[in-house]
Design a protein around this motif. Structure first.
Motif, PDB file in Angstrom:
ATOM      1  N   ILE A  84       0.820  -1.219   0.000  1.00  0.00           N
ATOM      2  CA  ILE A  84       0.000   0.000   0.000  1.00  0.00           C
ATOM      3  C   ILE A  84       0.847   1.260   0.000  1.00  0.00           C
ATOM      4  N   THR A  85       2.127   1.153   0.353  1.00  0.00           N
ATOM      5  CA  THR A  85       2.998   2.330   0.297  1.00  0.00           C
ATOM      6  C   THR A  85       3.236   2.790  -1.135  1.00  0.00           C
ATOM      7  N   ALA A  86       2.898   1.969  -2.119  1.00  0.00           N
ATOM      8  CA  ALA A  86       3.049   2.346  -3.520  1.00  0.00           C
ATOM      9  C   ALA A  86       1.805   3.054  -4.068  1.00  0.00           C
ATOM     10  N   CYS A  87       0.761   3.141  -3.265  1.00  0.00           N
ATOM     11  CA  CYS A  87      -0.505   3.696  -3.754  1.00  0.00           C
ATOM     12  C   CYS A  87      -0.386   5.113  -4.307  1.00  0.00           C
ATOM     13  N   ASN A  88       0.352   5.976  -3.643  1.00  0.00           N
ATOM     14  CA  ASN A  88       0.410   7.369  -4.071  1.00  0.00           C
ATOM     15  C   ASN A  88       1.196   7.552  -5.366  1.00  0.00           C
ATOM     16  N   SER A  89       2.423   7.088  -5.398  1.00  0.00           N
ATOM     17  CA  SER A  89       3.293   7.328  -6.560  1.00  0.00           C
ATOM     18  C   SER A  89       3.129   6.275  -7.647  1.00  0.00           C
ATOM     19  N   MET A  90       2.617   5.115  -7.292  1.00  0.00           N
ATOM     20  CA  MET A  90       2.508   3.956  -8.173  1.00  0.00           C
ATOM     21  C   MET A  90       3.870   3.403  -8.575  1.00  0.00           C
ATOM     22  N   ALA A  91       4.932   3.830  -7.902  1.00  0.00           N
ATOM     23  CA  ALA A  91       6.286   3.363  -8.204  1.00  0.00           C
ATOM     24  C   ALA A  91       6.640   2.172  -7.330  1.00  0.00           C
ATOM     25  N   PRO A  92       7.408   1.221  -7.881  1.00  0.00           N
ATOM     26  CA  PRO A  92       7.886   0.107  -7.070  1.00  0.00           C
ATOM     27  C   PRO A  92       8.786   0.625  -5.945  1.00  0.00           C
ATOM     28  N   VAL A  93       8.897  -0.155  -4.888  1.00  0.00           N
ATOM     29  CA  VAL A  93       9.706   0.257  -3.745  1.00  0.00           C
ATOM     30  C   VAL A  93      11.010  -0.539  -3.655  1.00  0.00           C
ATOM     31  N   HIS A  94      11.467  -1.104  -4.785  1.00  0.00           N
ATOM     32  CA  HIS A  94      12.649  -1.961  -4.726  1.00  0.00           C
ATOM     33  C   HIS A  94      13.865  -1.396  -5.439  1.00  0.00           C
ATOM     34  N   GLY A  95      13.953  -0.092  -5.587  1.00  0.00           N
ATOM     35  CA  GLY A  95      15.148   0.514  -6.162  1.00  0.00           C
ATOM     36  C   GLY A  95      15.046   0.714  -7.658  1.00  0.00           C
ATOM     37  N   GLY A  96      16.149   1.168  -8.240  1.00  0.00           N
ATOM     38  CA  GLY A  96      16.175   1.450  -9.661  1.00  0.00           C
ATOM     39  C   GLY A  96      15.481   2.754  -9.968  1.00  0.00           C
ATOM     40  N   SER A  97      15.385   3.058 -11.252  1.00  0.00           N
ATOM     41  CA  SER A  97      14.730   4.280 -11.719  1.00  0.00           C
ATOM     42  C   SER A  97      13.716   3.929 -12.788  1.00  0.00           C
ATOM     43  N   ALA A  98      12.641   4.680 -12.818  1.00  0.00           N
ATOM     44  CA  ALA A  98      11.618   4.450 -13.834  1.00  0.00           C
ATOM     45  C   ALA A  98      12.184   4.716 -15.227  1.00  0.00           C
ATOM     46  N   GLN A  99      11.801   3.882 -16.171  1.00  0.00           N
ATOM     47  CA  GLN A  99      12.196   4.075 -17.564  1.00  0.00           C
ATOM     48  C   GLN A  99      11.443   5.273 -18.137  1.00  0.00           C
ATOM     49  N   THR A 100      12.069   5.981 -19.047  1.00  0.00           N
ATOM     50  CA  THR A 100      11.421   7.158 -19.635  1.00  0.00           C
ATOM     51  C   THR A 100      10.982   6.927 -21.071  1.00  0.00           C
ATOM     52  N   GLY A 101      11.489   5.884 -21.697  1.00  0.00           N
ATOM     53  CA  GLY A 101      11.092   5.577 -23.071  1.00  0.00           C
ATOM     54  C   GLY A 101       9.815   4.759 -23.108  1.00  0.00           C
ATOM     55  N   PRO A 102       9.357   4.453 -24.314  1.00  0.00           N
ATOM     56  CA  PRO A 102       8.125   3.662 -24.449  1.00  0.00           C
ATOM     57  C   PRO A 102       8.290   2.266 -23.836  1.00  0.00           C
ATOM     58  N   ALA A 103       7.241   1.798 -23.207  1.00  0.00           N
ATOM     59  CA  ALA A 103       7.240   0.457 -22.615  1.00  0.00           C
ATOM     60  C   ALA A 103       6.982  -0.583 -23.702  1.00  0.00           C
ATOM     61  N   PRO A 104       7.628  -1.750 -23.624  1.00  0.00           N
ATOM     62  CA  PRO A 104       7.396  -2.800 -24.619  1.00  0.00           C
ATOM     63  C   PRO A 104       6.147  -3.623 -24.317  1.00  0.00           C
ATOM     64  N   TYR A 105       5.066  -2.901 -24.004  1.00  0.00           N
ATOM     65  CA  TYR A 105       3.807  -3.548 -23.632  1.00  0.00           C
ATOM     66  C   TYR A 105       2.652  -2.785 -24.245  1.00  0.00           C
ATOM     67  N   ASN A 106       1.604  -3.512 -24.583  1.00  0.00           N
ATOM     68  CA  ASN A 106       0.362  -2.894 -25.008  1.00  0.00           C
ATOM     69  C   ASN A 106      -0.563  -2.900 -23.795  1.00  0.00           C
ATOM     70  N   VAL A 107      -0.893  -1.715 -23.324  1.00  0.00           N
ATOM     71  CA  VAL A 107      -1.766  -1.590 -22.155  1.00  0.00           C
ATOM     72  C   VAL A 107      -3.063  -0.966 -22.640  1.00  0.00           C
ATOM     73  N   SER A 108      -4.181  -1.644 -22.391  1.00  0.00           N
ATOM     74  CA  SER A 108      -5.460  -1.150 -22.902  1.00  0.00           C
ATOM     75  C   SER A 108      -6.575  -1.381 -21.894  1.00  0.00           C
TER      76      SER A 108
END
Length: 153
Positions: A24-48
């Motif tokens: 639930i700590t991810a609810c606000n930012s929607m970011a994972p809590v396990h390190g790294g940085s969010a990718q800024t390019g297009p995701a290799p997924y189709n989300v619909s």
């Protein structure tokens, strides 16, 4: 001081051992809590998101050929308050969690096995308020995309 170090060590271990979905700590930012940085390019997924009826939407993540993902976090967010609204039904490969005191207002993975697709069912809030749907997708511990807007078809 020793108690503080021990507590911090337990917290770090707890954060690293979350194969069963977003906390639930991810609810606000929607970011994972396990390190790294969010990718800024297009995701290799189709989300619909496909409307089933006036209140119900099927939200799907489908990986591009040869690509997998290990985790996901999906929310319908109020345009006015930017908090999670609506509710997600339980699914074979997903569970619902409560964000912002709203029951079952987010959907996340139940394990960290490689996946090529997932679909969940979201029910809009009875208020009829304007909502945007977002998804965060984890490919590996340090490769992930955060708060991808999901177009509703």
């Amino acid at each position: 001081m020793m108690k503080f170090v021990a507590l911090c060590s337990l917290l770090v271990l707890g954060v690293r051992a979350l194969p069963g979905g977003a906390p639930i700590t991810a609810c606000n930012s929607m970011a994972p809590v396990h390190g790294g940085s969010a990718q800024t390019g297009p995701a290799p997924y189709n989300v619909s998101a496909t409307a089933i009826d006036a209140q119900t939407v099927q939200v799907s993540i489908v990986a591009d050929a040869g690509v997998t993902f290990r985790g996901f976090f999906i929310q319908g967010r109020s345009v006015d308050t930017d908090t999670a609204v609506g509710s997600f039904a339980a699914a074979a490969d997903a569970k619902s969690i409560d964000c912002f005191s709203n029951l079952e207002s987010a959907s996340t993975h139940i394990d960290r096995t490689d996946k090529t697709s997932v679909s969940v069912i979201w029910t809009a809030p009875a208020s009829g308020e304007a909502v945007n749907i977002f998804a965060s997708i984890v490919q590996t511990v340090d490769t992930y995309w955060v708060k991808i807007p999901v177009p509703v078809v």
